[in-house]
Design a protein around this motif. Structure first.
Motif, short mmCIF file in Angstrom:
data_model
loop_
_atom_site.label_atom_id
_atom_site.label_comp_id
_atom_site.label_asym_id
_atom_site.label_seq_id
_atom_site.Cartn_x
_atom_site.Cartn_y
_atom_site.Cartn_z
N ARG A 49 6.68 -10.76 -47.19
CA ARG A 49 5.19 -11.16 -46.67
C ARG A 49 4.52 -10.05 -46.07
O ARG A 49 4.79 -9.45 -45.24
N ARG A 86 0.88 -22.16 -53.49
CA ARG A 86 1.76 -22.09 -52.15
C ARG A 86 0.51 -21.94 -51.09
O ARG A 86 -0.35 -22.63 -50.88
N ALA A 87 0.96 -21.08 -50.22
CA ALA A 87 0.19 -20.96 -49.00
C ALA A 87 -1.03 -19.96 -49.17
O ALA A 87 -1.67 -19.73 -48.24
N GLY A 88 -1.14 -19.14 -50.06
CA GLY A 88 -2.01 -18.38 -50.46
C GLY A 88 -3.64 -18.61 -50.72
O GLY A 88 -3.95 -19.94 -50.87
N SER A 89 -4.41 -17.73 -50.70
CA SER A 89 -5.96 -18.10 -50.88
C SER A 89 -6.55 -16.99 -51.77
O SER A 89 -5.98 -15.78 -51.85
N TYR A 133 -5.91 -11.82 -53.80
CA TYR A 133 -5.09 -13.08 -53.51
C TYR A 133 -4.27 -12.71 -52.32
O TYR A 133 -3.94 -11.51 -52.16
N SER A 134 -4.36 -13.62 -51.14
CA SER A 134 -3.57 -13.29 -50.02
C SER A 134 -3.35 -14.55 -49.16
O SER A 134 -4.07 -15.42 -49.12
N GLN A 135 -2.29 -14.43 -48.26
CA GLN A 135 -2.44 -15.60 -47.30
C GLN A 135 -3.23 -15.53 -46.32
O GLN A 135 -3.37 -16.30 -45.49
N HIS A 136 -3.84 -14.39 -46.09
CA HIS A 136 -4.45 -14.18 -44.78
C HIS A 136 -6.13 -14.02 -44.96
O HIS A 136 -6.68 -13.77 -43.92
#
Length: 254
Positions: A49, A86-89, A133-136
């Protein structure tokens, strides 16, 4: 994704002679994962991660604050964040095909701020979406929310305002590159009794959000650029000294 403590504990239980099934029930890790840890306990690089400056153990500003200020301007103008797998954006910045230099500058900024340091381009009719693309992204751009930007409040967090204050021209450039332009106006005037054509450059910024307009004009005030409100959605910069400042720090799209 299992942390290193869980991995080591599971392997210690296996070393005691416990079955994979019982270790799985006690640790919550799958049996296949425990088997793989017996040959490799470190996660594969693609599974690690990537850290985030905003939601990590120590909250701080992105390391490249100048790139962030520019990308913030682009996002407020032509950007959006949408759910991914999943949890990404996905962060998407729409850039017109007419400005290849803008597309390159946008991709460079996305890669500088994305924890994974990656971006890609999605081609459509008349424009390119620069995508990261990133979860953050939601914590890096807390202005993200449901609905259109001009239909909800847009307010910078204190840490964002500090970055804009430190890099005002990058923020202005991002806003102009997304929702602004540099044009040449013309008019006529009498010179020695003869009517002649007179041309002069002007910058425009157009946005439906009153909050984004305010952020733009506040930043112009901070750097000494004079502006006028053409209407509720348009800001004009036409005074010679202010246009010269804009040309020095922003310039036309290319």
């Amino acid at each position: 994704m299992y942390d290193m403590g869980t991995r080591k504990r599971a392997l210690a239980l296996v070393a005691q002679g416990r079955s994979l099934n019982s270790v799985s029930q006690e640790t919550g890790a799958s049996r296949s994962a425990i088997r793989s840890w017996q040959s490799r306990i470190e996660p594969l690089p693609r599974m690690k991660r990537t850290p985030c400056s905003r939601c990590g153990p120590t909250t701080e500003s992105p390391s490249n604050t100048a790139a962030y200020s520019y990308l913030l301007g682009l996002y407020l103008g032509d950007g959006c964040i949408s759910p991914g797998i999943r949890a990404g954006s996905f962060l998407r910045i729409a850039c017109a095909n007419a400005w290849p230099g803008l597309i390159e500058a946008c991709a460079t900024a996305v890669e500088a701020i994305n924890p994974s340091k990656k971006s890609n381009r999605v081609h459509a009719v008349g424009y390119v979406s620069v995508v990261g693309y990133s979860q953050h992204w939601p914590c890096l751009f807390p202005q993200h929310g449901p609905g259109k930007k001009h239909e909800r409040p847009i307010v910078l967090e204190p840490w964002q305002q500090e970055i804009v204050d430190a890099h005002p021209w990058e923020f202005i450039r991002g806003l102009i590159h997304s929702d602004g332009c540099r044009i040449t106006n013309w008019t006529t005037r009498l010179v020695g009794g003869e009517r002649k054509r007179y041309e002069y450059p002007r910058y425009f910024f157009t946005n439906k959000s009153p909050d984004i307009i305010q952020l733009f004009t506040d930043t112009l005030d901070a750097v000494g650029v004079s502006w006028k409100r053409a209407n509720s959605c348009n800001i004009s910069i036409a005074r010679r000294a202010s246009v010269a400042l804009m040309d020095t720090h922003v310039g036309p799209k290319y």
